[in-house]
Design a protein around this motif. Sequence first.
Motif, PDB file in Angstrom:
ATOM      1  N   MET A 118      61.384 -12.254  55.660  1.00  0.00           N
ATOM      2  CA  MET A 118      62.837 -12.377  55.533  1.00  0.00           C
ATOM      3  C   MET A 118      63.529 -11.128  56.060  1.00  0.00           C
ATOM      4  O   MET A 118      64.615 -11.208  56.666  1.00  0.00           O
ATOM      5  CB  MET A 118      63.239 -12.623  54.080  1.00  0.00           C
ATOM      6  N   ALA A 119      62.916  -9.964  55.858  1.00  0.00           N
ATOM      7  CA  ALA A 119      63.488  -8.739  56.431  1.00  0.00           C
ATOM      8  C   ALA A 119      63.492  -8.821  57.953  1.00  0.00           C
ATOM      9  O   ALA A 119      64.443  -8.369  58.605  1.00  0.00           O
ATOM     10  CB  ALA A 119      62.693  -7.522  55.963  1.00  0.00           C
ATOM     11  N   ALA A 120      62.438  -9.403  58.527  1.00  0.00           N
ATOM     12  CA  ALA A 120      62.403  -9.588  59.983  1.00  0.00           C
ATOM     13  C   ALA A 120      63.527 -10.521  60.426  1.00  0.00           C
ATOM     14  O   ALA A 120      64.153 -10.301  61.478  1.00  0.00           O
ATOM     15  CB  ALA A 120      61.052 -10.155  60.410  1.00  0.00           C
ATOM     16  N   ALA A 121      63.823 -11.548  59.632  1.00  0.00           N
ATOM     17  CA  ALA A 121      64.944 -12.434  59.947  1.00  0.00           C
ATOM     18  C   ALA A 121      66.255 -11.661  59.941  1.00  0.00           C
ATOM     19  O   ALA A 121      67.130 -11.875  60.791  1.00  0.00           O
ATOM     20  CB  ALA A 121      65.005 -13.584  58.941  1.00  0.00           C
ATOM     21  N   GLY A 122      66.402 -10.743  58.987  1.00  0.00           N
ATOM     22  CA  GLY A 122      67.605  -9.920  58.930  1.00  0.00           C
ATOM     23  C   GLY A 122      67.758  -9.029  60.146  1.00  0.00           C
ATOM     24  O   GLY A 122      68.862  -8.858  60.668  1.00  0.00           O
ATOM     25  N   VAL A 123      66.640  -8.457  60.618  1.00  0.00           N
ATOM     26  CA  VAL A 123      66.682  -7.638  61.829  1.00  0.00           C
ATOM     27  C   VAL A 123      67.092  -8.497  63.024  1.00  0.00           C
ATOM     28  O   VAL A 123      67.927  -8.098  63.840  1.00  0.00           O
ATOM     29  CB  VAL A 123      65.311  -6.978  62.085  1.00  0.00           C
ATOM     30  N   GLY A 124      66.510  -9.705  63.119  1.00  0.00           N
ATOM     31  CA  GLY A 124      66.861 -10.603  64.222  1.00  0.00           C
ATOM     32  C   GLY A 124      68.338 -10.956  64.220  1.00  0.00           C
ATOM     33  O   GLY A 124      69.004 -10.898  65.263  1.00  0.00           O
ATOM     34  N   TRP A 125      68.877 -11.306  63.046  1.00  0.00           N
ATOM     35  CA  TRP A 125      70.291 -11.673  62.985  1.00  0.00           C
ATOM     36  C   TRP A 125      71.184 -10.465  63.236  1.00  0.00           C
ATOM     37  O   TRP A 125      72.238 -10.571  63.877  1.00  0.00           O
ATOM     38  CB  TRP A 125      70.626 -12.313  61.636  1.00  0.00           C
ATOM     39  N   GLY A 126      70.782  -9.301  62.748  1.00  0.00           N
ATOM     40  CA  GLY A 126      71.561  -8.097  63.011  1.00  0.00           C
ATOM     41  C   GLY A 126      71.646  -7.786  64.493  1.00  0.00           C
ATOM     42  O   GLY A 126      72.718  -7.470  65.020  1.00  0.00           O
ATOM     43  N   ILE A 127      70.514  -7.896  65.201  1.00  0.00           N
ATOM     44  CA  ILE A 127      70.503  -7.657  66.652  1.00  0.00           C
ATOM     45  C   ILE A 127      71.348  -8.707  67.369  1.00  0.00           C
ATOM     46  O   ILE A 127      72.118  -8.392  68.283  1.00  0.00           O
ATOM     47  CB  ILE A 127      69.058  -7.654  67.182  1.00  0.00           C
ATOM     48  N   TYR A 128      71.209  -9.967  66.957  1.00  0.00           N
ATOM     49  CA  TYR A 128      71.983 -11.043  67.585  1.00  0.00           C
ATOM     50  C   TYR A 128      73.480 -10.797  67.410  1.00  0.00           C
ATOM     51  O   TYR A 128      74.276 -11.010  68.326  1.00  0.00           O
ATOM     52  CB  TYR A 128      71.587 -12.379  66.972  1.00  0.00           C
ATOM     53  N   SER A 129      73.873 -10.329  66.233  1.00  0.00           N
ATOM     54  CA  SER A 129      75.288 -10.037  65.988  1.00  0.00           C
ATOM     55  C   SER A 129      75.752  -8.841  66.811  1.00  0.00           C
ATOM     56  O   SER A 129      76.855  -8.841  67.365  1.00  0.00           O
ATOM     57  CB  SER A 129      75.513  -9.772  64.495  1.00  0.00           C
ATOM     58  N   LEU A 130      74.920  -7.805  66.891  1.00  0.00           N
ATOM     59  CA  LEU A 130      75.279  -6.638  67.692  1.00  0.00           C
ATOM     60  C   LEU A 130      75.479  -7.016  69.155  1.00  0.00           C
ATOM     61  O   LEU A 130      76.378  -6.502  69.833  1.00  0.00           O
ATOM     62  CB  LEU A 130      74.198  -5.561  67.578  1.00  0.00           C
TER      63      LEU A 130
END
Length: 278
Positions: A147-159
């Motif tokens: 789930m932390a990896a999912a958060g990193v993915g969404w954070g990068i996508y948003s950036l």
Amino acid sequence: MRIFLLTLVVMTAFAANSVLNRAAVGGGHIGSLDFAALRLVSGTVVLAVVASLTGGRRWLSAFRPVNIGALSLYMLAFSFAYRVLPAGAGALILFGTVQITMFGGAIAGGEWIPWQRWLGAALALAGLGWMLLPGTQGLPIAAAVTMAAAGVGWGIYSLRGRAGGPPIDTTAASFLGAVPLGFLAWALAPDGALNGHGVTLAILSGAVTSGLGYALWYAILPALGATRAALWQLTVPVIAVLAGTVLLGEAVTARLVLSCALVVGGVAFGLAAPRRQT
């Protein structure tokens, strides 16, 4: 006010994704990876139609490997993790990691972050922790890391969305590029039967609250900046919890009310900070 209202609509769509996923997968109507694959396909179909009507074939030149990889990481890791994680604990891990990722991206990009925004983020995270963390001891480590990896993915996508460009084109291309990875994961790890109710919820999540919601998110991100966007997303678990009390009849407790107030207050305090030094 226009950006405020549009952002609130997007956060509600994000929260709806959690509710739809929980109702479909948690209710035993569909497997988690079946849900993810249908979510990607239905989002791609709707976005491709809208992008084609508004810009012809322009969206076919909007493929960005980093966007596709980040969206795929979020979608698949999110589905894998929620096979075993409680919804509340998963939301805390996801949006806490998104917060860290986007603040880190802002610092790396030279964005000035006023002290009010740091304090607001800390207060909001404390509220989320108070709301969601009790009772989640003994979480499966692998699922929490996923789930932390999912958060990193969404954070990068948003950036990546801060770069601008036609948001519907970028989102449509990202969804289409992520479809093969979604089907590959589904083929390698099928996880249960599905019925019409589960399929309907997955399509609704993909076509409306994900596809169109993400396109709108990319449209407003340039006006928000990284840290303001990160702060806004901390309201998503609160909206999801409130939706659960209204739609699913979940109990309302004093801790729930006070923790929601702490999250909203922290976000409001951080968003009220100046955009730049004067």
